[in-house]
Design a protein around this motif. Structure first.
Motif, mmCIF file in Angstrom:
data_model
loop_
_atom_site.group_PDB
_atom_site.id
_atom_site.type_symbol
_atom_site.label_atom_id
_atom_site.label_comp_id
_atom_site.label_asym_id
_atom_site.label_seq_id
_atom_site.Cartn_x
_atom_site.Cartn_y
_atom_site.Cartn_z
ATOM 1 N N HIS A 192 9.105 -4.135 12.368
ATOM 2 C CA HIS A 192 9.931 -4.765 11.325
ATOM 3 C C HIS A 192 9.836 -4.000 10.013
ATOM 4 O O HIS A 192 9.062 -3.063 9.896
ATOM 5 N N HIS B 6 8.809 -4.460 6.924
ATOM 6 C CA HIS B 6 7.804 -4.564 5.861
ATOM 7 C C HIS B 6 7.091 -3.225 5.669
ATOM 8 O O HIS B 6 6.878 -2.480 6.630
ATOM 9 N N HIS C 8 4.516 -1.555 7.895
ATOM 10 C CA HIS C 8 4.966 -1.220 9.247
ATOM 11 C C HIS C 8 5.906 -0.015 9.260
ATOM 12 O O HIS C 8 5.763 0.889 10.075
ATOM 13 N N HIS D 180 9.464 -14.558 9.941
ATOM 14 C CA HIS D 180 8.625 -13.672 9.123
ATOM 15 C C HIS D 180 9.458 -12.498 8.614
ATOM 16 O O HIS D 180 9.298 -12.045 7.488
ATOM 17 N N ASP E 222 3.761 -8.931 13.262
ATOM 18 C CA ASP E 222 3.218 -10.015 12.432
ATOM 19 C C ASP E 222 3.696 -11.386 12.902
ATOM 20 O O ASP E 222 3.516 -12.376 12.192
#
Ligand SMILES: [Zn+2]
Length: 341
Positions: free
Chosen positions: A86, A88, A91, A190, A209
């Motif tokens: 994802h 973020h 990552h 998330h 996550d």
């Protein structure tokens, strides 16, 4: 709470080391400049080369550790693709650096790629202001709102570049890695379209996550979607994952240690949010803003990084309960939105 989980390995690999954790899967750790000070990344044997799963936050130290791993741990075989769960920064952070170095493609879901490109593009220029307005409406004072806005616009610090093209991952798709089939299971709440990877043959889930063993994944209303209800989407995703996964698999989470007990952990996470919702309803006996709820939901002192997460989390519970018709919203004359039973 933690008694229901079993951690097969007590110690994480040290900086620059890798540790076999499942058939064809090496585990490594990279530093993060936050209270949550590490992320787990995975190297998957992939025929004549390797697939990397998640990249690390863009720090000089992380680049140095990657170089050490490439020199010592790959057995002379190249990295063939970079797969990212994802958008973020911890990552996707070094994805541009890694894809350039290896001339390897980025594999990611469409919405995660679009978010990363959006947050690193020109659209970032007006984002600090929009996020500041968002924080004011949630009840932060002018100074904290300004800091909140700037923090939300600081995405690029951990993500200097995102590859301009990608190979799409999508829900249900099967990715062949090193002769094994890994099925993509998309999680929401998330992040917009987080790719979990499940290998039925070996009973292993790379969870990103979406499911973490010791902390509850951050579920936040985001300034780019101020009326969002991410908690409803997260809880629905947990149900889907529980139905899709057998109880005895090994979960490889992005933070803390690999564990067994995926059904128990999903049930704990759902129970955690239900308990939070009860606390919010109690606190909303009188009209309360998201900022008013921070001392109720987070009993410890928050630093500014945590404050940014916390405000979005408080809003996630408020919006979820509003969606369930358990709370009503009023916009005050001061522009702050308050919620009450
Ligand atoms: Zn994340």
């Amino acid at each position: 709470m933690l008694d229901s989980l079993e951690f097969p390995v007590a110690t994480a690999p040290g900086p620059g080391d890798v540790q076999p954790i499942a058939p064809g899967v090496l585990w490594l750790r990279m530093p993060l400049p936050f209270a949550l000070n590490h992320i787990n990344l995975w190297l998957l044997e992939d025929g004549p080369g390797w697939t990397i799963v998640d990249c690390g936050f863009a720090l000089a130290k992380t680049e140095e550790l990657w170089q050490r791993i490439f020199a010592v741990q790959l057995g002379g075989r190249p990295v063939r693709r970079i797969l990212v769960t994802h958008y973020h920064p911890d990552h996707i952070g070094l994805s541009g650096w890694l894809t350039d170095m290896w001339q390897a493609p980025l594999w990611i879901t469409e919405r995660e790629w679009l978010h990363a490109r959006m947050m690193t593009g020109n659209a970032g220029a007006d984002y600090a202001e929009a996020a500041g307005v968002f924080a004011r409406r949630a009840g932060l004072d002018a100074e904290d709102s300004k800091i909140f806005g700037e923090r939300h616009a600081s995405y690029r610090r951990g993500v200097p570049s995102v590859p301009p093209s990608y190979h799409r991952l999508s829900d249900g798709m099967v990715v062949e890695i090193g002769g094994r089939e890994w099925r993509v299971i998309v999680g929401e709440g998330h992040a917009p379209e987080l790719a979990c990877l499940y290998c039925e043959e070996t009973g292993v889930l790379i969870a990103g996550d979406q499911i973490l063993p010791r902390i509850s994944p951050n579920i936040s209303v985001q300034p780019y979607e101020p009326e969002g209800d991410p908690l409803a989407r997260y809880l629905a995703s947990l149900k889907r994952l529980r139905a899709a996964l057998p109880p005895d698999i090994l979960v490889l989470p992005s933070h803390n240690l690999p564990f067994y007990g995926v059904h128990e952990r999903i049930d704990e996470l759902a129970a955690h949010h239900a308990a939070r919702c009860d606390d919010v309803i109690t606190a909303c006996a009188r009209p309360a803003s998201a900022a008013d709820l921070l001392p109720v939901l987070f009993r410890r002192q928050l630093d500014r990084h945590q404050m940014g997460f916390a405000l979005g989390e408080a809003l996630a519970h408020l919006h979820y309960l509003e969606g369930q018709s358990a709370l009503m919203r009023q916009a005050g004359g001061d522009g702050v939105h308050r919620f009450t039973v």
